[in-house]
Design a protein around this motif. Structure first.
Motif, PDB file in Angstrom:
ATOM      1  N   ARG A  58       3.474  -4.605   7.389  1.00  0.00           N
ATOM      2  CA  ARG A  58       4.920  -4.518   7.136  1.00  0.00           C
ATOM      3  C   ARG A  58       5.209  -4.283   5.659  1.00  0.00           C
ATOM      4  NH1 ARG A  58       4.915  -8.274  11.307  1.00  0.00           N
ATOM      5  NH2 ARG A  58       4.940 -10.105   9.969  1.00  0.00           N
ATOM      6  N   ILE A  59       4.476  -4.973   4.785  1.00  0.00           N
ATOM      7  CA  ILE A  59       4.674  -4.774   3.345  1.00  0.00           C
ATOM      8  C   ILE A  59       4.336  -3.334   2.968  1.00  0.00           C
ATOM      9  CG2 ILE A  59       3.853  -5.407   1.035  1.00  0.00           C
ATOM     10  CD1 ILE A  59       3.466  -8.295   2.201  1.00  0.00           C
ATOM     11  N   GLU A  60       3.249  -2.815   3.517  1.00  0.00           N
ATOM     12  CA  GLU A  60       2.870  -1.429   3.227  1.00  0.00           C
ATOM     13  C   GLU A  60       3.947  -0.446   3.717  1.00  0.00           C
ATOM     14  OE1 GLU A  60      -1.088  -0.857   4.817  1.00  0.00           O
ATOM     15  OE2 GLU A  60      -1.971  -2.148   3.275  1.00  0.00           O
ATOM     16  N   GLU A  61       4.529  -0.725   4.885  1.00  0.00           N
ATOM     17  CA  GLU A  61       5.610   0.131   5.392  1.00  0.00           C
ATOM     18  C   GLU A  61       6.825   0.092   4.466  1.00  0.00           C
ATOM     19  OE1 GLU A  61       6.359  -1.111   9.434  1.00  0.00           O
ATOM     20  OE2 GLU A  61       4.323  -0.566  10.060  1.00  0.00           O
ATOM     21  N   ILE A  62       7.160  -1.093   3.962  1.00  0.00           N
ATOM     22  CA  ILE A  62       8.294  -1.217   3.038  1.00  0.00           C
ATOM     23  C   ILE A  62       7.991  -0.449   1.751  1.00  0.00           C
ATOM     24  CG2 ILE A  62       9.625  -2.813   1.599  1.00  0.00           C
ATOM     25  CD1 ILE A  62       9.255  -4.904   3.873  1.00  0.00           C
ATOM     26  N   LEU A  63       6.798  -0.653   1.208  1.00  0.00           N
ATOM     27  CA  LEU A  63       6.430   0.058  -0.016  1.00  0.00           C
ATOM     28  C   LEU A  63       6.474   1.573   0.202  1.00  0.00           C
ATOM     29  CD1 LEU A  63       3.540  -2.236  -1.298  1.00  0.00           C
ATOM     30  CD2 LEU A  63       5.647  -1.693  -2.552  1.00  0.00           C
ATOM     31  N   THR A  64       5.970   2.046   1.317  1.00  0.00           N
ATOM     32  CA  THR A  64       6.007   3.475   1.627  1.00  0.00           C
ATOM     33  C   THR A  64       7.437   3.982   1.709  1.00  0.00           C
ATOM     34  OG1 THR A  64       3.883   3.372   2.770  1.00  0.00           O
ATOM     35  CG2 THR A  64       5.306   5.232   3.315  1.00  0.00           C
ATOM     36  N   SER A  65       8.317   3.173   2.310  1.00  0.00           N
ATOM     37  CA  SER A  65       9.726   3.585   2.420  1.00  0.00           C
ATOM     38  C   SER A  65      10.390   3.701   1.051  1.00  0.00           C
ATOM     39  CB  SER A  65      10.508   2.613   3.307  1.00  0.00           C
ATOM     40  OG  SER A  65      10.807   1.409   2.612  1.00  0.00           O
ATOM     41  N   LEU A  66       9.822   3.021   0.058  1.00  0.00           N
ATOM     42  CA  LEU A  66      10.332   3.073  -1.310  1.00  0.00           C
ATOM     43  C   LEU A  66       9.543   4.072  -2.161  1.00  0.00           C
ATOM     44  CD1 LEU A  66      10.713  -0.781  -1.872  1.00  0.00           C
ATOM     45  CD2 LEU A  66      12.574   0.860  -1.484  1.00  0.00           C
ATOM     46  N   ALA A  67       8.657   4.832  -1.511  1.00  0.00           N
ATOM     47  CA  ALA A  67       7.779   5.796  -2.192  1.00  0.00           C
ATOM     48  C   ALA A  67       6.904   5.085  -3.234  1.00  0.00           C
ATOM     49  CB  ALA A  67       8.582   6.929  -2.825  1.00  0.00           C
ATOM     50  N   GLU A  68       6.419   3.917  -2.856  1.00  0.00           N
ATOM     51  CA  GLU A  68       5.557   3.107  -3.721  1.00  0.00           C
ATOM     52  C   GLU A  68       4.282   2.766  -2.954  1.00  0.00           C
ATOM     53  OE1 GLU A  68       6.111   2.384  -6.848  1.00  0.00           O
ATOM     54  OE2 GLU A  68       8.240   2.839  -7.060  1.00  0.00           O
ATOM     55  N   ASP A  69       3.320   2.176  -3.658  1.00  0.00           N
ATOM     56  CA  ASP A  69       2.061   1.785  -3.056  1.00  0.00           C
ATOM     57  C   ASP A  69       1.707   0.385  -3.546  1.00  0.00           C
ATOM     58  OD1 ASP A  69      -0.200   2.006  -1.499  1.00  0.00           O
ATOM     59  OD2 ASP A  69      -1.125   3.594  -2.675  1.00  0.00           O
ATOM     60  N   TYR A  70       0.771  -0.259  -2.876  1.00  0.00           N
ATOM     61  CA  TYR A  70       0.323  -1.581  -3.305  1.00  0.00           C
ATOM     62  C   TYR A  70      -0.649  -1.433  -4.476  1.00  0.00           C
ATOM     63  CZ  TYR A  70      -3.582  -0.377  -0.210  1.00  0.00           C
ATOM     64  OH  TYR A  70      -4.630   0.254   0.397  1.00  0.00           O
ATOM     65  N   SER A  71      -0.954  -2.571  -5.111  1.00  0.00           N
ATOM     66  CA  SER A  71      -1.845  -2.573  -6.273  1.00  0.00           C
ATOM     67  C   SER A  71      -3.247  -2.974  -5.835  1.00  0.00           C
ATOM     68  CB  SER A  71      -1.333  -3.549  -7.326  1.00  0.00           C
ATOM     69  OG  SER A  71      -2.305  -3.734  -8.336  1.00  0.00           O
TER      70      SER A  71
END
Length: 170
Positions: A58-71
């Motif tokens: 879910r966190i990865e989906e949210i980050l993707t929706s913001l055009a961001e990635d995890y660290s």
């Protein structure tokens, strides 16, 4: 606060939460493999491992929706510290108790992290992203409640096994 600053805080919090959940996996997976005498604990940890993977997704989906990635760096660093914590408890004579207490504390840390993320999401106008965060929060609250409810029975079982001269090993 500017929209850019709120977004920055939100993205940083999401990256931190992603790393935190990977750390949780690195703590729980070794624990569940070592449990012998506490099947309820093993079952609950396995369930929460599965939930945690969903939280990461879910966190990865949210980050993707913001055009961001995890660290990746944060993930690796916290996973390493989680593995070391699990290893440290494995040599304790009361490992199951140490794990129960540490897991309860960690669940409450996760609860605070999700409450903060939800607040920032609301402040930043990301109301559509609150629901998946709330789902993760609800899972953490349920796990913390289970750990709290089972600390006494786990402690009693540990003490009874020890008193009977049986292995009290996890």
């Amino acid at each position: 606060m500017s929209d850019d600053k709120t977004r920055e805080i939100f993205v940083t919090g999401l990256r931190n939460a992603h790393a935190m959940e990977n750390q949780a996996l690195s703590i729980m997976k070794p624990q569940v493999k070592r449990i012998e005498n506490y099947p309820e604990m093993a079952a609950m940890l396995q369930q929460h491992i599965n939930e945690t993977q969903g939280q990461i997704d879910r966190i990865e989906e949210i980050l993707t929706s913001l055009a961001e990635d995890y660290s990746t760096l944060k993930d690796l660093a916290l996973s390493l510290t989680g593995s070391l914590a699990a290893l440290g408890h494995s040599v304790a004579g009361d490992e199951i108790l140490k794990n129960s207490m540490a897991n309860f504390a960690f669940e409450n840390f996760e609860i605070a992290a999700y409450k903060s993320l939800i607040t920032i999401a609301e402040l930043g106008g990301y109301a559509g992203l609150v629901s998946p965060l709330q789902m993760s929060l609800d899972q953490e609250v349920a796990m913390a409640a289970w750990l709290e409810e089972n600390l006494r029975p786990t402690t009693i079982k540990f003490a009874n096994l020890k008193e009977a001269g049986q292995t009290a090993k996890v």
